[in-house]
Write a protein that holds these residues in place. Sequence first.
Motif, PDB file in Angstrom:
ATOM      1  N   ARG A 113      37.051  41.345  54.140  1.00  0.00           N
ATOM      2  CA  ARG A 113      35.880  42.205  53.930  1.00  0.00           C
ATOM      3  C   ARG A 113      34.714  41.363  53.421  1.00  0.00           C
ATOM      4  NH1 ARG A 113      37.763  47.733  53.311  1.00  0.00           N
ATOM      5  NH2 ARG A 113      40.033  47.767  53.006  1.00  0.00           N
ATOM      6  N   GLY A 114      33.573  41.537  54.088  1.00  0.00           N
ATOM      7  CA  GLY A 114      32.349  40.916  53.601  1.00  0.00           C
ATOM      8  C   GLY A 114      31.371  41.942  53.066  1.00  0.00           C
ATOM      9  N   TYR A 115      31.678  43.215  53.343  1.00  0.00           N
ATOM     10  CA  TYR A 115      30.819  44.328  52.933  1.00  0.00           C
ATOM     11  C   TYR A 115      31.710  45.453  52.416  1.00  0.00           C
ATOM     12  CZ  TYR A 115      27.073  41.886  55.383  1.00  0.00           C
ATOM     13  OH  TYR A 115      26.162  40.949  55.775  1.00  0.00           O
ATOM     14  N   LEU A 116      31.135  46.295  51.591  1.00  0.00           N
ATOM     15  CA  LEU A 116      31.903  47.363  50.959  1.00  0.00           C
ATOM     16  C   LEU A 116      31.755  48.662  51.742  1.00  0.00           C
ATOM     17  CD1 LEU A 116      33.623  48.081  48.466  1.00  0.00           C
ATOM     18  CD2 LEU A 116      31.500  48.796  47.331  1.00  0.00           C
ATOM     19  N   GLY A 118      34.504  52.090  53.702  1.00  0.00           N
ATOM     20  CA  GLY A 118      35.843  52.562  54.028  1.00  0.00           C
ATOM     21  C   GLY A 118      36.726  52.727  52.806  1.00  0.00           C
ATOM     22  N   SER A 119      38.005  52.355  52.962  1.00  0.00           N
ATOM     23  CA  SER A 119      38.957  52.509  51.858  1.00  0.00           C
ATOM     24  C   SER A 119      38.600  51.612  50.680  1.00  0.00           C
ATOM     25  CB  SER A 119      40.382  52.194  52.339  1.00  0.00           C
ATOM     26  OG  SER A 119      40.484  50.850  52.768  1.00  0.00           O
ATOM     27  N   GLY A 120      37.940  50.486  50.973  1.00  0.00           N
ATOM     28  CA  GLY A 120      37.496  49.616  49.879  1.00  0.00           C
ATOM     29  C   GLY A 120      36.479  50.301  48.989  1.00  0.00           C
ATOM     30  N   LEU A 121      35.574  51.065  49.595  1.00  0.00           N
ATOM     31  CA  LEU A 121      34.568  51.797  48.825  1.00  0.00           C
ATOM     32  C   LEU A 121      35.218  52.860  47.955  1.00  0.00           C
ATOM     33  CD1 LEU A 121      31.586  52.489  48.204  1.00  0.00           C
ATOM     34  CD2 LEU A 121      31.645  54.008  50.204  1.00  0.00           C
ATOM     35  N   VAL A 122      36.224  53.554  48.502  1.00  0.00           N
ATOM     36  CA  VAL A 122      36.924  54.582  47.729  1.00  0.00           C
ATOM     37  C   VAL A 122      37.542  53.985  46.474  1.00  0.00           C
ATOM     38  CG1 VAL A 122      38.831  56.226  47.751  1.00  0.00           C
ATOM     39  CG2 VAL A 122      37.356  56.014  49.761  1.00  0.00           C
ATOM     40  N   GLU A 123      38.238  52.846  46.620  1.00  0.00           N
ATOM     41  CA  GLU A 123      38.841  52.206  45.459  1.00  0.00           C
ATOM     42  C   GLU A 123      37.783  51.688  44.497  1.00  0.00           C
ATOM     43  OE1 GLU A 123      41.555  48.324  44.265  1.00  0.00           O
ATOM     44  OE2 GLU A 123      41.762  49.153  46.286  1.00  0.00           O
ATOM     45  N   SER A 127      37.538  52.389  40.511  1.00  0.00           N
ATOM     46  CA  SER A 127      37.990  51.384  39.545  1.00  0.00           C
ATOM     47  C   SER A 127      37.178  50.091  39.519  1.00  0.00           C
ATOM     48  CB  SER A 127      39.447  51.022  39.836  1.00  0.00           C
ATOM     49  OG  SER A 127      39.567  50.459  41.141  1.00  0.00           O
ATOM     50  N   ARG A 128      36.154  49.991  40.365  1.00  0.00           N
ATOM     51  CA  ARG A 128      35.364  48.760  40.504  1.00  0.00           C
ATOM     52  C   ARG A 128      36.215  47.586  40.982  1.00  0.00           C
ATOM     53  NH1 ARG A 128      32.316  52.257  40.594  1.00  0.00           N
ATOM     54  NH2 ARG A 128      30.398  52.542  39.385  1.00  0.00           N
ATOM     55  N   THR A 129      37.270  47.918  41.745  1.00  0.00           N
ATOM     56  CA  THR A 129      38.109  46.890  42.347  1.00  0.00           C
ATOM     57  C   THR A 129      38.367  47.243  43.808  1.00  0.00           C
ATOM     58  OG1 THR A 129      40.197  48.019  41.820  1.00  0.00           O
ATOM     59  CG2 THR A 129      39.331  46.492  40.154  1.00  0.00           C
ATOM     60  N   VAL A 130      38.797  46.242  44.598  1.00  0.00           N
ATOM     61  CA  VAL A 130      39.332  46.453  45.941  1.00  0.00           C
ATOM     62  C   VAL A 130      40.607  45.631  46.041  1.00  0.00           C
ATOM     63  CG1 VAL A 130      38.980  46.204  48.414  1.00  0.00           C
ATOM     64  CG2 VAL A 130      37.073  46.880  46.972  1.00  0.00           C
ATOM     65  N   CYS A 131      41.727  46.297  46.301  1.00  0.00           N
ATOM     66  CA  CYS A 131      43.034  45.650  46.301  1.00  0.00           C
ATOM     67  C   CYS A 131      43.278  44.874  45.008  1.00  0.00           C
ATOM     68  CB  CYS A 131      43.199  44.727  47.503  1.00  0.00           C
ATOM     69  SG  CYS A 131      43.427  45.608  49.053  1.00  0.00           S
ATOM     70  N   GLY A 132      42.773  45.440  43.909  1.00  0.00           N
ATOM     71  CA  GLY A 132      42.968  44.827  42.608  1.00  0.00           C
ATOM     72  C   GLY A 132      41.974  43.731  42.270  1.00  0.00           C
ATOM     73  N   LEU A 133      41.097  43.358  43.208  1.00  0.00           N
ATOM     74  CA  LEU A 133      40.087  42.325  42.954  1.00  0.00           C
ATOM     75  C   LEU A 133      38.860  42.960  42.309  1.00  0.00           C
ATOM     76  CD1 LEU A 133      40.280  40.390  46.351  1.00  0.00           C
ATOM     77  CD2 LEU A 133      41.289  39.700  44.167  1.00  0.00           C
ATOM     78  N   ALA A 134      38.456  42.449  41.155  1.00  0.00           N
ATOM     79  CA  ALA A 134      37.304  43.002  40.440  1.00  0.00           C
ATOM     80  C   ALA A 134      36.014  42.662  41.168  1.00  0.00           C
ATOM     81  CB  ALA A 134      37.260  42.451  39.021  1.00  0.00           C
ATOM     82  N   SER A 166      48.117  44.562  46.915  1.00  0.00           N
ATOM     83  CA  SER A 166      47.553  43.419  46.205  1.00  0.00           C
ATOM     84  C   SER A 166      48.040  42.110  46.828  1.00  0.00           C
ATOM     85  CB  SER A 166      47.964  43.464  44.734  1.00  0.00           C
ATOM     86  OG  SER A 166      49.366  43.260  44.606  1.00  0.00           O
ATOM     87  N   TYR A 167      47.309  41.045  46.531  1.00  0.00           N
ATOM     88  CA  TYR A 167      47.728  39.717  46.971  1.00  0.00           C
ATOM     89  C   TYR A 167      49.086  39.359  46.371  1.00  0.00           C
ATOM     90  CZ  TYR A 167      47.764  34.641  47.507  1.00  0.00           C
ATOM     91  OH  TYR A 167      48.114  33.359  47.824  1.00  0.00           O
ATOM     92  N   GLU A 168      49.296  39.775  45.148  1.00  0.00           N
ATOM     93  CA  GLU A 168      50.562  39.490  44.480  1.00  0.00           C
ATOM     94  C   GLU A 168      51.733  40.144  45.214  1.00  0.00           C
ATOM     95  OE1 GLU A 168      47.315  38.488  42.044  1.00  0.00           O
ATOM     96  OE2 GLU A 168      47.778  40.459  42.945  1.00  0.00           O
ATOM     97  N   GLU A 169      51.503  41.356  45.759  1.00  0.00           N
ATOM     98  CA  GLU A 169      52.554  42.030  46.508  1.00  0.00           C
ATOM     99  C   GLU A 169      52.848  41.285  47.816  1.00  0.00           C
ATOM    100  OE1 GLU A 169      55.437  44.624  47.907  1.00  0.00           O
ATOM    101  OE2 GLU A 169      54.683  44.220  45.891  1.00  0.00           O
ATOM    102  N   VAL A 170      51.804  40.765  48.460  1.00  0.00           N
ATOM    103  CA  VAL A 170      52.014  39.973  49.671  1.00  0.00           C
ATOM    104  C   VAL A 170      52.832  38.724  49.342  1.00  0.00           C
ATOM    105  CG1 VAL A 170      50.890  38.612  51.475  1.00  0.00           C
ATOM    106  CG2 VAL A 170      49.944  40.818  50.805  1.00  0.00           C
ATOM    107  N   ALA A 171      52.496  38.057  48.252  1.00  0.00           N
ATOM    108  CA  ALA A 171      53.240  36.861  47.840  1.00  0.00           C
ATOM    109  C   ALA A 171      54.705  37.202  47.557  1.00  0.00           C
ATOM    110  CB  ALA A 171      52.594  36.232  46.619  1.00  0.00           C
ATOM    111  N   ARG A 172      54.931  38.379  47.003  1.00  0.00           N
ATOM    112  CA  ARG A 172      56.308  38.795  46.728  1.00  0.00           C
ATOM    113  C   ARG A 172      57.068  39.023  48.041  1.00  0.00           C
ATOM    114  NH1 ARG A 172      59.613  42.847  46.610  1.00  0.00           N
ATOM    115  NH2 ARG A 172      58.103  44.289  47.534  1.00  0.00           N
TER     116      ARG A 172
END
Length: 303
Positions: A113-116, A118-123, A127-134, A166-172
Amino acid sequence: MSGFVEKPEPVQVPGLTHLHTGKVRDLYRNEVGDLVMVASDRLSAYDWVLPTEIPDKGRVLTRLSLWWFDRLSDLVPHHVLSTELPAGAPADWAGRTLVCKSLNMVPVECVARGYLTGSGLVEYDASRTVCGLALPEGLSDGSELPAPIFTPATKAAVGDHDENVSYEEVARQVGAETAALLRQTTLAVYSRARDIARERGIILADTKFEFGFESTPDGDRLVLADEVLTPDSSRFWPADQWQPGRAQPSYDKQFVRDWLTSPASGWDRKSEQPPPALPQEVVDATRAKYIEAYELLTGNTWS
């Protein structure tokens, strides 16, 4: 309830084994073990594969993907072996069929994502995050992010939502080394494509990639698979109409979404009833948008 309004029967071709009918693509295996991927004219919206097709859509997706694969091959190899029509295949498969390497697919949708929006905007709004990224305060629908971000999702079955993880979930799930390679490659490919699109007056707001691993004498290597940077997998916005704070005009199936949620369709998205057939004017407008995106990006005239 969602999925196919009318699930098509797979075409039987001598020498090909049908593997899967997806939202848009039909997947086969040939006698030497390669995959044969056929892009249909089907269109999905709101987790439904609609009963009305968009003429030439499959050929647009195939031709545009091939154009992008050529421009990205120095960053990551792709899975295409041939565009030759398999023997015995129906004539209608011409221009929409790719013979591809059989890969060990990574079970992650790699979203950049380079722009906010869709689902990123909803999150972000929650919470001011997207996939846990502040992300910083003050962003709105269509805002450009300070830098592109990797926001992976799980792959969903037909009729289900992909879910951001989250990225952490992908790593897991796939291991730290593979997760890092996916993030690095996704952002590199997105950045290259964003710059190419920008030169042509188009904003690449976000996109998703699929990757698999190919065994080589030197070890496994990451390969870009499926389609790439099409109006089905990406949000393309006209740069001269970009205005943060509202929904952006786009080169995709927005005409379909707008009609389905309008009183004209008579369809209640929250019901369990399948959506109705599309009127001809919506079909024509959607086809025109797909072709316009192809022509603007490639500089080629559709024929």
